[in-house]
Design an enzyme around this catalytic site. Structure first.
Site, PDB file in Angstrom:
ATOM      1  N   GLY A  79       0.779  -1.232   0.000  1.00 39.49           N
ATOM      2  CA  GLY A  79       0.000   0.000   0.000  1.00 39.49           C
ATOM      3  C   GLY A  79       0.808   1.278   0.000  1.00 39.49           C
ATOM      4  O   GLY A  79       0.230   2.377  -0.055  1.00 39.49           O
ATOM      5  N   TYR A  80       2.122   1.192   0.051  1.00 48.50           N
ATOM      6  CA  TYR A  80       2.932   2.408   0.058  1.00 48.50           C
ATOM      7  C   TYR A  80       2.897   3.079  -1.317  1.00 48.50           C
ATOM      8  O   TYR A  80       3.346   2.512  -2.318  1.00 48.50           O
ATOM      9  CB  TYR A  80       4.383   2.102   0.428  1.00 48.50           C
ATOM     10  N   SER A  81       2.358   4.278  -1.335  1.00 47.66           N
ATOM     11  CA  SER A  81       2.290   5.089  -2.565  1.00 47.66           C
ATOM     12  C   SER A  81       1.686   4.308  -3.731  1.00 47.66           C
ATOM     13  O   SER A  81       2.206   4.310  -4.858  1.00 47.66           O
ATOM     14  CB  SER A  81       3.682   5.629  -2.932  1.00 47.66           C
ATOM     15  N   GLY A  83       1.604   1.255  -4.497  1.00 43.63           N
ATOM     16  CA  GLY A  83       2.452   0.236  -5.103  1.00 43.63           C
ATOM     17  C   GLY A  83       3.720   0.760  -5.743  1.00 43.63           C
ATOM     18  O   GLY A  83       4.609  -0.032  -6.107  1.00 43.63           O
TER      19      GLY A  83
END
Length: 354
Positions: A79-81, A83
């Site tokens: 979920g960071y940025s 993907g």
């Protein structure tokens, strides 16, 4: 006789005495990690999660420098940025190091289906594709899932290990009883158990010392805490800075601003100890982590020099008196990290200051 061999940058750094990286095994595995981990929430397309994240070129610069210092441990999440953290990290690693020389961790939970079997199987494929690899060294559940039976989650994670898509599994911020119950489910069914815990732990937040950390020690689970520098508050004598992150990171504000008054005394003590030893404040804060038995604190940096500072912390050895001096002002804090229920679908950040 001429010796024909090549030195990479990391070897050169070590020969010059510029860095003395240390390593440890994760839990009871043979996975050897540097005792500093690169936090990859700092990587990704700006604006998709935070405004201050690094673009692809900036990501590669940080990754190359970390590798030069001997750091081999990288922690990202699906979920960071949206993907793009995984994409940028994967591209940077492929250009600069062979796959077997690094330890890659990613996470699952902030996605549709949370930790259901279908969701985990779907999300691992997405993470592997974005990272450009056919396996993860460490797959971490990002939070406890209140909607999925523990047995379903643990059996699915075990299936990933058996299939070779994951070497080991870990967990992140949750209550001690939840982690204990998940470990018991795995043990009783002969499934893979967690070997790492990515929890919220620093001099300004020590609530996990009550239950979660003792459970981890009992089960030989390595600690790899996030936010070891309390979003920068343990790196400077004043609370805020002029950086873009300090001005815009509302998740960090939500974690720490409400206890600013009582926590500033701890910040002042870190500063006093740093002046006493002639080192930087962040080096005192990291030395405290290792003194408390942490394996690899996660450093989320947007400047290469931050990793130089972090690596310099290995030379700092705190006495028992130093540790007591730093810890003495601490007062109980509200829980920050573990959740009491699953957040609404689509939530990307927790503890955001309104």
């Amino acid at each position: 006789m001429v010796l024909d061999f090549a030195l990479d940058d990391a070897d050169i750094y070590k020969m010059k005495g510029l860095v003395n990286m240390e390593y440890a095994k994760l839990g009871n595995t043979d996975i050897e990690v540097s005792k500093l981990c690169v936090g990859c929430m700092s990587f990704g397309k700006p604006g998709t999660l935070h405004d201050w994240t690094l673009d692809e070129n900036g990501t590669e610069e940080i990754v190359k420098h970390a590798l030069d210092l001997g750091i081999n441990f990288f922690d990202t999440a699906n979920g960071y940025s949206d993907g793009t953290s995984e994409e940028y990290l994967g591209n940077a690693l492929r250009k600069n190091v062979s796959r077997d020389k690094v330890v890659i961790a990613s996470k699952v939970y902030f996605n549709p289906g949370r930790l259901s079997s279908d969701a985990i199987h779907r999300e691992i494929e997405g993470s592997l594709k974005r990272l450009g690899t056919d396996y993860l060294d460490l797959y971490i559940i990002h939070r406890f899932d209140y909607d999925t039976p523990i047995e379903e989650t643990m059996e699915t994670l075990n299936d990933l290990v058996v299939s070779g898509k994951v070497r080991a599994i870990g967990a992140s911020a949750m209550y001690g009883y939840q982690f204990y119950n998940m470990q018991l489910a795995a043990r009783d069914n002969g499934w893979t158990q967690f070997v790492a815990m990515e929890n919220h732990y620093n001099l300004l937040y020590r609530e996990d010392e009550r239950e979660l950390i003792p459970i981890c020690r009992q089960m030989n689970v390595s600690l790899m805490p996030y936010s070891p520098l309390a979003a920068g508050h343990l790196t400077r004598p004043e609370w805020n800075s002029d950086s873009l992150r300090s001005k815009t990171d509302r998740a960090a504000m939500g974690k720490y601003d409400r206890t600013r008054e009582q926590d500033m005394e701890i910040v002042r003590r870190v500063h006093r100890l740093a002046e006493k030893y002639g080192v930087k404040m962040q080096q005192i804060a990291l030395a405290w982590e290792w003194a408390k038995g942490v394996t690899a604190p996660i450093i989320g940096a947007t400047k290469a020099s931050h990793f130089d500072d972090a690596a310099g912390a290995f030379s700092v050895k705190l006495t028992e008196e130093d540790v007591a001096f730093l810890e003495e002002p601490y007062v109980p804090h509200r829980i920050v990290g573990a959740v009491d229920s699953n957040p609404p679908e689509g939530t990307k950040l927790l503890d955001v200051k309104k």
